[in-house]
Design an enzyme around this catalytic site. Structure first.
Site, PDB file in Angstrom:
ATOM      1  CG  HIS A 159     -11.775  14.301 -10.394  1.00 55.46           C
ATOM      2  ND1 HIS A 159     -11.967  14.546  -9.056  1.00 55.46           N
ATOM      3  CD2 HIS A 159     -13.013  14.110 -10.908  1.00 55.46           C
ATOM      4  CE1 HIS A 159     -13.258  14.493  -8.769  1.00 55.46           C
ATOM      5  NE2 HIS A 159     -13.910  14.222  -9.876  1.00 55.46           N
ATOM      6  CE1 TYR A 163      -4.579  11.914  -4.620  1.00 56.88           C
ATOM      7  CE2 TYR A 163      -5.411  12.108  -6.863  1.00 56.88           C
ATOM      8  CZ  TYR A 163      -5.638  11.927  -5.508  1.00 56.88           C
ATOM      9  OH  TYR A 163      -6.921  11.746  -5.049  1.00 56.88           O
ATOM     10  N   PRO A 193      -5.146   4.975   3.163  1.00 62.33           N
ATOM     11  CG  PRO A 193      -7.366   5.161   3.829  1.00 62.33           C
ATOM     12  CD  PRO A 193      -6.036   4.699   4.299  1.00 62.33           C
ATOM     13  CE1 TYR A 218      -6.808  14.136  -2.141  1.00 57.32           C
ATOM     14  CE2 TYR A 218      -6.418  12.778  -0.204  1.00 57.32           C
ATOM     15  CZ  TYR A 218      -6.700  12.884  -1.548  1.00 57.32           C
ATOM     16  OH  TYR A 218      -6.883  11.750  -2.302  1.00 57.32           O
ATOM     17  CE  LYS A 235      -0.467   6.737  -5.614  1.00 57.14           C
ATOM     18  NZ  LYS A 235      -1.579   7.466  -6.220  1.00 57.14           N
TER      19      LYS A 235
HETATM   20  C1  LIG Z   1     -11.791   3.410   3.530  1.00 54.17           C
HETATM   21  C2  LIG Z   1     -10.972   2.917   2.366  1.00 54.17           C
HETATM   22  C3  LIG Z   1     -10.777   3.758   1.269  1.00 54.17           C
HETATM   23  C4  LIG Z   1     -10.018   3.325   0.196  1.00 54.17           C
HETATM   24  N1  LIG Z   1      -9.824   4.173  -0.858  1.00 54.17           N
HETATM   25  C5  LIG Z   1      -9.075   3.784  -1.899  1.00 54.17           C
HETATM   26  C6  LIG Z   1      -8.920   4.619  -3.070  1.00 54.17           C
HETATM   27  O1  LIG Z   1      -9.471   5.724  -3.173  1.00 54.17           O
HETATM   28  N2  LIG Z   1      -8.151   4.151  -4.095  1.00 54.17           N
HETATM   29  C7  LIG Z   1      -7.558   2.919  -4.033  1.00 54.17           C
HETATM   30  O2  LIG Z   1      -6.854   2.534  -4.995  1.00 54.17           O
HETATM   31  N3  LIG Z   1      -7.715   2.090  -2.965  1.00 54.17           N
HETATM   32  C8  LIG Z   1      -8.465   2.468  -1.907  1.00 54.17           C
HETATM   33  N4  LIG Z   1      -8.670   1.616  -0.855  1.00 54.17           N
HETATM   34  C9  LIG Z   1      -8.052   0.276  -0.868  1.00 54.17           C
HETATM   35  C10 LIG Z   1      -8.819  -0.740  -1.722  1.00 54.17           C
HETATM   36  O3  LIG Z   1     -10.168  -0.783  -1.330  1.00 54.17           O
HETATM   37  C11 LIG Z   1      -8.165  -2.118  -1.609  1.00 54.17           C
HETATM   38  O4  LIG Z   1      -6.796  -1.982  -1.922  1.00 54.17           O
HETATM   39  C12 LIG Z   1      -8.809  -3.156  -2.541  1.00 54.17           C
HETATM   40  O5  LIG Z   1     -10.082  -3.545  -2.065  1.00 54.17           O
HETATM   41  C13 LIG Z   1      -7.932  -4.399  -2.670  1.00 54.17           C
HETATM   42  O6  LIG Z   1      -8.591  -5.380  -3.427  1.00 54.17           O
HETATM   43  P1  LIG Z   1      -8.278  -6.908  -3.184  1.00 54.17           P
HETATM   44  O7  LIG Z   1      -9.149  -7.648  -4.158  1.00 54.17           O
HETATM   45  O8  LIG Z   1      -6.807  -7.136  -3.218  1.00 54.17           O
HETATM   46  O9  LIG Z   1      -8.726  -7.209  -1.687  1.00 54.17           O
HETATM   47  P2  LIG Z   1     -10.178  -7.150  -1.054  1.00 54.17           P
HETATM   48  O10 LIG Z   1     -10.985  -6.075  -1.669  1.00 54.17           O
HETATM   49  O11 LIG Z   1      -9.990  -7.160   0.416  1.00 54.17           O
HETATM   50  O12 LIG Z   1     -10.840  -8.528  -1.507  1.00 54.17           O
HETATM   51  C14 LIG Z   1     -10.454  -9.756  -0.931  1.00 54.17           C
HETATM   52  C15 LIG Z   1     -11.588 -10.776  -1.128  1.00 54.17           C
HETATM   53  O13 LIG Z   1     -11.169 -12.018  -0.593  1.00 54.17           O
HETATM   54  C16 LIG Z   1     -12.217 -12.572   0.187  1.00 54.17           C
HETATM   55  N5  LIG Z   1     -11.593 -13.419   1.216  1.00 54.17           N
HETATM   56  C17 LIG Z   1     -10.913 -13.021   2.313  1.00 54.17           C
HETATM   57  N6  LIG Z   1     -10.482 -14.084   3.016  1.00 54.17           N
HETATM   58  C18 LIG Z   1     -10.895 -15.176   2.331  1.00 54.17           C
HETATM   59  C19 LIG Z   1     -10.764 -16.577   2.555  1.00 54.17           C
HETATM   60  N7  LIG Z   1     -10.110 -17.042   3.636  1.00 54.17           N
HETATM   61  N8  LIG Z   1     -11.318 -17.421   1.665  1.00 54.17           N
HETATM   62  C20 LIG Z   1     -11.975 -16.955   0.575  1.00 54.17           C
HETATM   63  N9  LIG Z   1     -12.133 -15.623   0.312  1.00 54.17           N
HETATM   64  C21 LIG Z   1     -11.605 -14.764   1.187  1.00 54.17           C
HETATM   65  C22 LIG Z   1     -12.944 -11.365   0.763  1.00 54.17           C
HETATM   66  O14 LIG Z   1     -14.287 -11.678   1.106  1.00 54.17           O
HETATM   67  C23 LIG Z   1     -12.856 -10.374  -0.411  1.00 54.17           C
HETATM   68  O15 LIG Z   1     -13.948 -10.482  -1.277  1.00 54.17           O
HETATM   69  C24 LIG Z   1      -9.436   2.007   0.225  1.00 54.17           C
HETATM   70  C25 LIG Z   1      -9.654   1.160   1.308  1.00 54.17           C
HETATM   71  C26 LIG Z   1     -10.411   1.593   2.375  1.00 54.17           C
HETATM   72  C27 LIG Z   1     -10.647   0.639   3.536  1.00 54.17           C
END
Ligand SMILES: Cc1cc2nc3c(=O)[nH]c(=O)nc-3n(C[C@H](O)[C@H](O)[C@H](O)COP(=O)(O)OP(=O)(O)OC[C@H]3O[C@@H](n4cnc5c(N)ncnc54)[C@H](O)[C@@H]3O)c2cc1C
Length: 395
Positions: free
Chosen positions: A72, A385, A294, A202, A298
């Site tokens: 994009h 962005y 969100p 947006y 980021k």
């Molecule tokens: C509606 C929405 C829209 C979004 N849009 C964007 C976007 O456009 N761009 C962007 O960059 N980010 C976006 N985000 C944010 C992004 O999804 C998260 O920042 C990302 O998922 C972070 O990844 P992570 O692996 O750190 O955590 P998570 O994805 O939360 O993964 C954590 C993992 O740990 C596991 N876990 C949790 N507790 C335990 C435990 N006690 N023991 C073992 N395993 C455990 C969970 O099951 C999960 O699989 C959005 C979030 C939401 C909710």
């Protein structure tokens, strides 16, 4: 069981970190609370910055992303019926973002990690407890198939999201948490309908914020701002489509193709940072250490810089015996995190309805006018962005 790096959480942070370490010969075990299907089904991020794109390529899992991701060149900002486009490459020396769903990215990572001899994944690991990380003998206790297990490791990477076990295991006196919960959430709807526009929209409307996003040319992701107490059961698809059309300028609203939802959910909005991100031999990565609303897309992109810094630091230790980068992990990661926390908060303030106060809306409009009427304003939006760069001196 024994390994070099014990990783809690098999979301994007844990998987990508494991993969980057493995390619440098560092072994890890991932303990994931759920099964693979559950993790892959979570509908979340959709917009990747250059840093995350490069990391996927470096982890040798970028082939499908490069084939199927949509590049994009701009975003659209609207204020009631006003429409302004921000040219991203034009204000950032050529940088763009890519639309590629977190579901797809997670699947690509699992496909690679589950074939990788240096990585083991334990699904449905229950009751994971990080122990001994402050006194030099880190280990992870957990239950698998009903049996208690222990994983001894050199380091623990807490990649288990906002509600995980790793941050919760840190003694309260060692950690400072900064948090703001916003007085609204986002109701999201996923549908197999063509996006209303080829770029993200947006929208700041007097009824509240709306976002038109997508996952592909045939799959749309839409959001509307809703009050804190709202329940998803109260939002029929029809009610959602009516509401989002009302919050868009007429030229977009009339082109909106509606259809049955595949998924519908409400996400709360919060800004959260834990400091520091290192506690002895435990490191926090991604959502375990920080959350942003969100609005600026980021969250996952911030996790990317954490993964980059921590993998670089661990590889330097194992390959060259250098511990200096591990010492710098927390402060280096936090600098970029706070910059994105600021942008996400500010972009949320510019685009959402906080109250019925008429003066606030007038001020938002004045800011919208100023930003879109000035090259400096457009550059400010565009360079934040597309994502601020990783610290090139870290390595
Ligand atoms: C509606 C929405 C829209 C979004 N849009 C964007 C976007 O456009 N761009 C962007 O960059 N980010 C976006 N985000 C944010 C992004 O999804 C998260 O920042 C990302 O998922 C972070 O990844 P992570 O692996 O750190 O955590 P998570 O994805 O939360 O993964 C954590 C993992 O740990 C596991 N876990 C949790 N507790 C335990 C435990 N006690 N023991 C073992 N395993 C455990 C969970 O099951 C999960 O699989 C959005 C979030 C939401 C909710």
């Amino acid at each position: 069981m024994q390994t070099q790096v014990g990783i809690i959480g098999g979301g994007p942070s844990g998987l990508c970190l494991a993969r980057l370490l493995s390619l440098a010969g560092v072994r890890s075990v991932i303990l994931e609370r759920h099964d693979r299907a559950h993790v892959e089904a979570r509908i979340r991020a959709g917009v990747l910055e250059q840093g995350m794109i490069e990391l996927m390529r470096k982890a040798q899992v970028g082939a499908r992303m490069d084939r199927e991701g949509l590049l994009h060149d701009g975003i659209v900002l609207t204020f009631d019926d006003r429409v302004e486009r921000i040219d991203l490459p034009g204000h950032t020396g050529g940088q763009r973002v890519m639309v590629y769903g977190q579901t797809e990215l997670t699947r690509d990572l699992y496909d690679a990690v589950l074939q990788d001899a240096n990585v083991s994944v334990v699904f449905e690991a229950q009751g994971v407890r990080p122990l001994g990380f402050l006194d030099g003998e880190p280990r992870l206790d957990y239950v698998s198939d009903g049996k208690p297990q222990t994983l001894a490791c050199d380091f623990i990477a807490g990649c288990d999201g906002y509600h995980g076990a790793s941050r919760a295991a840190v003694p309260r006196g060692l950690i400072t948490e900064y948090e703001r919960v916003y007085p609204f959430g986002w109701l999201g709807l996923l549908a197999d309908t063509p996006p209303v526009h080829e770029e993200l929209i947006y929208s700041n409307h007097s009824r509240g914020f709306a976002l038109c996003s997508m996952r592909s040319h045939t799959r749309s992701r839409y959001y509307v701002q809703v009050g804190q107490g709202e329940k998803v059961e109260d939002w029929s698809d029809e009610r959602f489509w009516d509401e989002i059309r009302r919050r868009l300028p007429e030229r977009f609203a009339r082109n909106m193709v509606t259809g049955p939802s595949i998924e519908k959910s409400i996400a709360p909005l919060r800004s959260f940072v834990a400091e520091p991100l290192r506690f002895g031999k435990l490191f926090l990565v991604g959502d375990a250490g920080h959350i942003v609303p969100p609005t600026g897309a980021k969250g996952l992109n911030l996790a990317a810089s954490d993964m980059h810094y921590l993998s670089t630091a661990l590889i330097a230790l194992y390959r060259e015996g250098r511990g200096d980068l591990l010492e710098r992990y927390s402060q280096t990661a936090l600098r970029r995190i706070w910059a994105a926390v600021r942008f996400s908060w500010w972009f949320t303030s510019l685009t959402h309805k906080f109250n019925d106060d008429a003066i606030e809306r007038k001020i938002q409009l004045a800011e919208f006018d100023y930003l879109t009427g000035s090259a400096a304003g457009r550059t400010t939006i565009a360079e934040n962005y597309v994502g601020l760069p990783f610290d090139a001196s870290f390595g």
